[in-house]
Design an enzyme around this catalytic site. Structure first.
Site, PDB file in Angstrom:
ATOM      1  N   GLU A 410       0.865  -1.153   0.107  1.00 12.80           N
ATOM      2  CA  GLU A 410       0.077   0.062   0.091  1.00 12.80           C
ATOM      3  C   GLU A 410       0.921   1.227   0.033  1.00 12.80           C
ATOM      4  OE1 GLU A 410      -2.824   0.285   3.103  1.00 12.80           O
ATOM      5  OE2 GLU A 410      -3.431  -1.710   2.898  1.00 12.80           O
TER       6      GLU A 410
HETATM    7  C1  NOJ Z   1      -4.210   1.245   5.557  1.00 12.52           C
HETATM    8  C2  NOJ Z   1      -5.436   0.166   5.381  1.00 12.52           C
HETATM    9  O1  NOJ Z   1      -4.928  -0.982   5.400  1.00 12.52           O
HETATM   10  C3  NOJ Z   1      -6.332   0.695   4.292  1.00 12.52           C
HETATM   11  O2  NOJ Z   1      -7.457  -0.316   4.258  1.00 12.52           O
HETATM   12  C4  NOJ Z   1      -6.525   1.979   4.032  1.00 12.52           C
HETATM   13  O3  NOJ Z   1      -7.473   2.254   3.246  1.00 12.52           O
HETATM   14  C5  NOJ Z   1      -5.571   2.957   4.243  1.00 12.52           C
HETATM   15  N1  NOJ Z   1      -4.645   2.465   5.368  1.00 12.52           N
HETATM   16  C6  NOJ Z   1      -5.487   4.494   3.784  1.00 12.52           C
HETATM   17  O4  NOJ Z   1      -5.963   4.790   5.363  1.00 12.52           O
END
Ligand code: NOJ
EC number: 3.2.1.21
Length: 533
Positions: A410
């Site tokens: 991410e």
């Molecule tokens: C981490 C989380 O895993 C995810 O679900 C979320 O959308 C993002 N942070 C952004 O806050």
């Protein structure tokens, strides 16, 4: 006033520290032109509760997020994920968006209660739920997009919460293992990259300590540590299950996705600040990574939480301990490390008194977080764009855990409330700078194999509801068909992918111009459709 003073303090300290900064050979600001190693995998991500919708369709059971979001006052504007992006009905449409981006991989999560409605295998397995993921996986593979599947992105079956207290209870280890085993059995012939848990830090701290997230418990000073302890064991068990039962025939990899902000000392010549910043990172990513790579919690966590527990008059530490058998069972249970990273903080030492019944994860760390007011914060309140922190975090991971194989699971940025601006130049800037710092980290020798932009679509952002949009694609939630529109960052990310990096200055400067050329007409289209609707 306090925060203003802090800001000014940080400003002054940064200015004086900037001169003798020598952690890297290149200066922080310089852009690095070059490309990623051949075979580097580019992707985008999502999670089940945030995008699927269909919360009560085709035999799905309730998750703790279904229940939590339906309680008044828990989510901004009382939004819920009931229908969200309707991803459940839009496999083909969403894959065409991935094709447009020319993604190598797509990261999604499997909703546990969609395929095991109570969370317990012997109760019931929901074939309709399995069918949905079968279709998703098959369609991805037909389009040459590698599926990366997360087993737990926060949607615990509600029954397991009610019956056992969720992750407070050790029995989750076996229930989660049975669920994972079923996923390996049914999808493992096609899915070769598995992520056990997504961001257990958030589950522990926000689910069981502050209560901002489901299940909304406020067990300060103990709840987060206990939840984390059980999650680490659950992760390890699932890795062992794959290793002994499935790896031989399926030949996949099992990792975990940890999130971590970077912590930079406010004053790099002050030993106390240096130690506080180290603690910040150890209490964040180290909390999970150190047991998984080295078999036990970071020494600094054991020391601080142990000492504070004793000062409170407790006979044992609030941080649970692993037996020697458990240490060796947990150690080495990671084929690749997933990293979720968004932002950075400046850290300074700050003592908290303990012993007044006010213990918490936050005060256990003895530090304060600060930000530089000059850092851009285009979206979520907590999300300042500090690209150089990413390179440092990646180098930290390399140094601490013996250079593991890393997938960035991410990374991305949101935008402010109700923003319908498809010309998202701040997101372009964010992706450009963060992926460039990742490239520098790879040149430093960090073993990063893939990158996942967060996220493919705008979606349900947990307690912030739909107010924070992280998507490359804009989703119009006011329209019941939830149509998707490309933001300018789609055009930009696409070019990073097709060049596998940043070929040269002239070309890269052109990308931005080209990316923003089309967005104003998309803006008009969106505005017109909204008027009609
Ligand atoms: C981490 C989380 O895993 C995810 O679900 C979320 O959308 C993002 N942070 C952004 O806050």
């Amino acid at each position: 006033i306090l925060s203003m003073t802090c800001h000014v303090l940080v400003l002054v300290l940064c200015l004086s520290a900037a001169e003798d900064f020598d952690w890297t050979k290149n200066d922080r600001g310089s852009f690095y032109y070059g490309t990623f190693p051949a075979g580097f995998s580019w992707g985008a991500g999502s999670s089940a509760y945030q995008t699927e919708g269909a919360w009560d369709k085709d035999g799905k059971g309730l998750s703790i997020w279904d229940v939590f979001s339906h309680r008044k006052g828990k989510i901004l504007q009382n939004d819920t994920g009931d229908s969200s992006c309707q991803g459940y009905y839009k496999i083909k449409e969403d894959i065409s968006l991935m094709k447009e981006l020319k993604l190598d991989h797509y990261r999604f999560s499997i909703s546990w209660p969609r395929i095991m409605p109570t969370g317990i295998k012997s109760d019931h397995v929901n074939e309709k739920g399995i069918k949905y993921y079968d279709e998703l996986i098959d369609n991805l593979l037909e389009n040459k997009i590698t599926p990366i599947a997360t087993l737990y992105h926060w949607d615990l079956p509600q029954v397991l919460q009610e019956k056992y207290g969720g992750w407070q209870n050790i029995s989750m280890v076996n229930y989660f293992n049975e669920f994972a085993n079923l996923c390996f059995e049914r999808f493992g012939n096609r899915v070769k990259y598995w992520i056990t848990l997504n961001n257990p830090w958030s589950v522990a701290v926000e689910g069981y300590e502050t209560g901002e997230h489901a299940p909304g418990l406020k067990l300060r000073g103990t709840g987060a540590y206990r939840a984390a302890h059980h999650m680490i064991k659950a992760h390890a068990k699932v890795w062992h299950t794959y290793d002994t039962k499935w790896r031989g025939k399926q030949k996949g990899l099992v990792g975990i996705s940890l999130s971590g902000d970077w912590g930079e000392p406010v004053d790099i010549s002050n030993q106390k600040d240096i130690e506080a910043a180290e603690r910040y990172v150890q209490f964040y990513i180290g909390w999970f990574a150190t047991p998984i790579f080295h078999g036990d919690y970071p020494q600094v966590m054991k020391d601080f939480i142990g000492r504070k527990s004793a000062q409170q008059g407790l006979g044992t530490s609030r941080l649970p301990t692993f037996s020697s058998q458990e240490k060796s069972y947990v150690k080495g249970t990671c084929d690749f490390l997933g990293i979720g990273h968004f932002t950075t903080r400046y850290i300074t030492q700050k003592n908290y008194q303990s012993g007044h019944g006010s213990s918490s994860y936050f005060t256990d760390r003895d530090l304060a977080e600060l930000v530089d007011p000059r850092w851009p914060d285009p979206g979520s309140e907590w999300l300042y764009s500090v690209p150089w922190g990413f390179r440092r975090l990646l180098n930290f991971v390399k140094a601490q855990y013996r250079n593991p194989m890393i997938y960035v699971t991410e990374n991305g940025v949101s935008e402010k409330i109700m923003c319908t601006e498809l010309c998202d130049d701040w997101r372009i800037q964010y992706y450009k700078d963060y992926t460039n710092e990742m490239l520098k980290a790879i040149k430093d020798g960090v073993n990063v194999r893939g990158y996942t932009a967060w996220s493919l679509l705008d979606k349900f952002e947990w307690d912030e509801g739909y107010s924070e949009r992280f998507g490359l694609y804009y989703v119009d939630f006011r329209n019941k068909n939830t149509p998707r529109y490309p933001k300018a960052s789609v055009q930009y990310y696409k070019r990073i992918i097709s060049s596998n990096g940043f070929p040269n200055q002239r070309e890269v400067e052109n990308w931005k111009r080209k990316a923003t050329e089309t967005c104003s007409s998309s803006n008009q289209l969106l505005a017109a459709e909204n008027k009609e609707g």
